[in-house]
Design a protein around this motif. Structure first.
Motif, PDB file in Angstrom:
ATOM      1  N   SER A 181      49.094-142.243  40.415  1.00 48.30           N
ATOM      2  CA  SER A 181      50.081-141.179  40.203  1.00 48.30           C
ATOM      3  C   SER A 181      50.524-141.123  38.750  1.00 48.30           C
ATOM      4  O   SER A 181      50.445-142.117  38.025  1.00 48.30           O
ATOM      5  CB  SER A 181      51.320-141.383  41.089  1.00 48.30           C
ATOM      6  OG  SER A 181      52.091-142.476  40.621  1.00 48.30           O
ATOM      7  N   ARG A 182      50.983-139.967  38.374  1.00 49.17           N
ATOM      8  CA  ARG A 182      51.564-139.769  37.051  1.00 49.17           C
ATOM      9  C   ARG A 182      53.043-139.486  37.244  1.00 49.17           C
ATOM     10  O   ARG A 182      53.419-138.577  37.993  1.00 49.17           O
ATOM     11  CB  ARG A 182      50.891-138.596  36.342  1.00 49.17           C
ATOM     12  CG  ARG A 182      51.458-138.357  34.962  1.00 49.17           C
ATOM     13  CD  ARG A 182      50.682-137.281  34.244  1.00 49.17           C
ATOM     14  NE  ARG A 182      51.052-137.268  32.842  1.00 49.17           N
ATOM     15  CZ  ARG A 182      50.338-136.671  31.908  1.00 49.17           C
ATOM     16  NH1 ARG A 182      49.213-136.069  32.227  1.00 49.17           N
ATOM     17  NH2 ARG A 182      50.729-136.692  30.663  1.00 49.17           N
ATOM     18  N   GLU A 221      44.907-137.787  44.852  1.00 50.56           N
ATOM     19  CA  GLU A 221      44.829-136.373  45.229  1.00 50.56           C
ATOM     20  C   GLU A 221      45.999-135.978  46.131  1.00 50.56           C
ATOM     21  O   GLU A 221      46.590-134.905  45.972  1.00 50.56           O
ATOM     22  CB  GLU A 221      43.504-136.098  45.933  1.00 50.56           C
ATOM     23  CG  GLU A 221      43.285-134.646  46.298  1.00 50.56           C
ATOM     24  CD  GLU A 221      41.928-134.380  46.929  1.00 50.56           C
ATOM     25  OE1 GLU A 221      41.742-133.280  47.488  1.00 50.56           O
ATOM     26  OE2 GLU A 221      41.050-135.268  46.879  1.00 50.56           O
ATOM     27  N   SER A 240      49.288-135.981  44.117  1.00 49.46           N
ATOM     28  CA  SER A 240      49.275-134.805  43.251  1.00 49.46           C
ATOM     29  C   SER A 240      49.557-133.542  44.049  1.00 49.46           C
ATOM     30  O   SER A 240      50.316-132.659  43.604  1.00 49.46           O
ATOM     31  CB  SER A 240      47.914-134.696  42.559  1.00 49.46           C
ATOM     32  OG  SER A 240      47.861-133.543  41.752  1.00 49.46           O
ATOM     33  N   ASP A 275      53.268-133.593  45.020  1.00 45.26           N
ATOM     34  CA  ASP A 275      54.063-133.307  43.824  1.00 45.26           C
ATOM     35  C   ASP A 275      54.019-131.818  43.490  1.00 45.26           C
ATOM     36  O   ASP A 275      55.046-131.196  43.208  1.00 45.26           O
ATOM     37  CB  ASP A 275      53.527-134.111  42.631  1.00 45.26           C
ATOM     38  CG  ASP A 275      53.938-135.577  42.669  1.00 45.26           C
ATOM     39  OD1 ASP A 275      54.750-135.950  43.534  1.00 45.26           O
ATOM     40  OD2 ASP A 275      53.446-136.347  41.820  1.00 45.26           O
ATOM     41  N   PRO A 294      53.550-131.603  35.160  1.00 41.83           N
ATOM     42  CA  PRO A 294      53.185-133.014  35.192  1.00 41.83           C
ATOM     43  C   PRO A 294      53.828-133.782  34.036  1.00 41.83           C
ATOM     44  O   PRO A 294      54.075-133.218  32.977  1.00 41.83           O
ATOM     45  CB  PRO A 294      51.667-133.000  35.051  1.00 41.83           C
ATOM     46  CG  PRO A 294      51.240-131.629  35.483  1.00 41.83           C
ATOM     47  CD  PRO A 294      52.367-130.732  35.050  1.00 41.83           C
ATOM     48  N   THR A 305      45.517-137.467  33.492  1.00 41.62           N
ATOM     49  CA  THR A 305      45.482-137.527  34.957  1.00 41.62           C
ATOM     50  C   THR A 305      45.103-138.928  35.433  1.00 41.62           C
ATOM     51  O   THR A 305      44.412-139.662  34.715  1.00 41.62           O
ATOM     52  CB  THR A 305      44.438-136.544  35.538  1.00 41.62           C
ATOM     53  OG1 THR A 305      43.116-136.995  35.179  1.00 41.62           O
ATOM     54  CG2 THR A 305      44.655-135.130  35.001  1.00 41.62           C
TER      55      THR A 305
END
Length: 341
Positions: free
Chosen positions: A149-150, A272, A275, A278, A231, A111
């Motif tokens: 971000s991922r 946050e 996420s 997403d 993710p 994360t």
């Protein structure tokens, strides 16, 4: 009446003096104008730095390449051409290999919050400062660092497990990312980002290192790649926040602390929010018959991380500083349970 006029005049002069003392910091970002990231920081967080410093500091963010090319920002900050930068450090890998390790430890952290923790509390800032010193001779001060971000991995065919990577053609930038995909059995393909949609649509690649889910959704990638991994399993680009050292040292300790707190608060909040967006989009898409959102089991993520670690270690041989950066990351990752002792 005279007394009242004198008091009003004194207050006015005082207010003007306070305004005159406000310092404007011109910070170039690696965000494009109109990006979600730019808008989020501008709307929600730029006003807060003025509040946190009682009006002594204001920040103006300028978009990617607005003053100098992104990869030249360390030198520009050192020379005072810009006051500081808010840039993805992947741009600097050509200046010092440690930046590649610090910029995106491919398939490493799960994360953004974990890597933000490494920067904020686990020695990441100090490591980034060493990298900056190696290319600017101490003329740039690193205030903070970390990702927000991922990235997801849009795919036109299902990749449900680590083993499913074998033989898949995956669009990937050259360097560490390509090495990790190759070691996992996939075939990295280097194509420009602008050609990702067409390459997926025509089957030139099976999946693509693209962007966050929200951005991939906006560009329509899921129309041609309806099996997104979310993710994601690979990329989490890290940013840095810097100031020219002379400018930094001219600030009070109180304002220095405010800048650092402001940036981390903003990045945790943006992580946050991204996420959340997403997750909302992924949940929406998974309700349809057109898109299958694939979330790898932790076992598969761990397998890829172990393969990736061997590639990190090979890359870290490029410089002493890169080896030190990798050791610092692995020590923190072990501490938080991503690796076993």
């Amino acid at each position: 009446m005279k007394l009242t006029q004198t008091a009003v005049l004194a207050l006015s002069v005082s207010a003007l003096a306070a305004t005159a003392q406000a310092q404007t910091l011109n910070i170039q970002t690696s965000f494009n104008a109109g990006d979600f990231s730019t808008q989020f920081i501008t709307d929600n967080w730029l006003p807060k730095i003025s509040e946190m410093t009682d009006g002594r500091i204001e920040i103006v963010l300028t978009p990617n390449g607005s003053v100098v090319p992104a990869k030249e920002t360390p030198e520009a900050v050192a020379a005072g051409v810009i006051d500081g930068d808010f840039t993805s450090v992947n741009y600097f890998a050509g200046l010092e290999p440690a930046y590649a390790i610090m910029g995106d430890l491919i398939s490493g952290y799960d994360t953004p919050q974990q890597m933000l923790g490494f920067c904020k509390d686990g020695g990441g800032e100090a490591m980034m400062q060493k990298a900056a010193d190696s290319v600017t001779g101490g003329e740039v001060h690193v205030i903070a660092c970390g990702p927000y971000s991922r990235e997801a991995l849009p795919a036109r065919t299902p990749i449900r497990t680590f083993e499913d990577l074998a033989g898949k053609k995956i669009r990937s930038p050259e360097g560490l990312a390509a090495a990790v995909f190759s070691a996992a059995g996939a075939s990295p393909v280097s194509i420009p980002f602008s050609e990702v949609f067409g390459a997926l649509e025509k089957g030139i690649v099976d999946a693509a290192d693209a962007s966050a889910y929200v951005n991939n959704d906006a560009t329509g990638l899921h129309d041609v790649a309806p099996y997104p991994l979310y993710p994601g399993i690979h990329s989490m680009p890290s940013m840095q926040f810097t100031l020219n050292t002379e400018t930094w040292e001219s600030l009070s300790e109180e304002d220095q602390q405010a800048l650092r707190s402001w940036w981390y608060d903003a990045m945790f909040a943006m992580a946050e929010e991204v996420s959340k967006k997403d997750a909302e989009l992924a949940a929406r898409d998974n309700e349809t018959d057109k898109i299958e959102v694939i979330d790898w089991a932790q076992e598969d993520r761990d397998k890829l991380r172990d393969v990736a670690r061997a590639e990190w270690e090979k890359y870290a041989e490029k410089s002493d500083l890169a080896k030190e950066a990798l050791d610092a990351n692995i020590a923190y990752m072990t501490e938080i349970g991503l690796f076993k002792n």
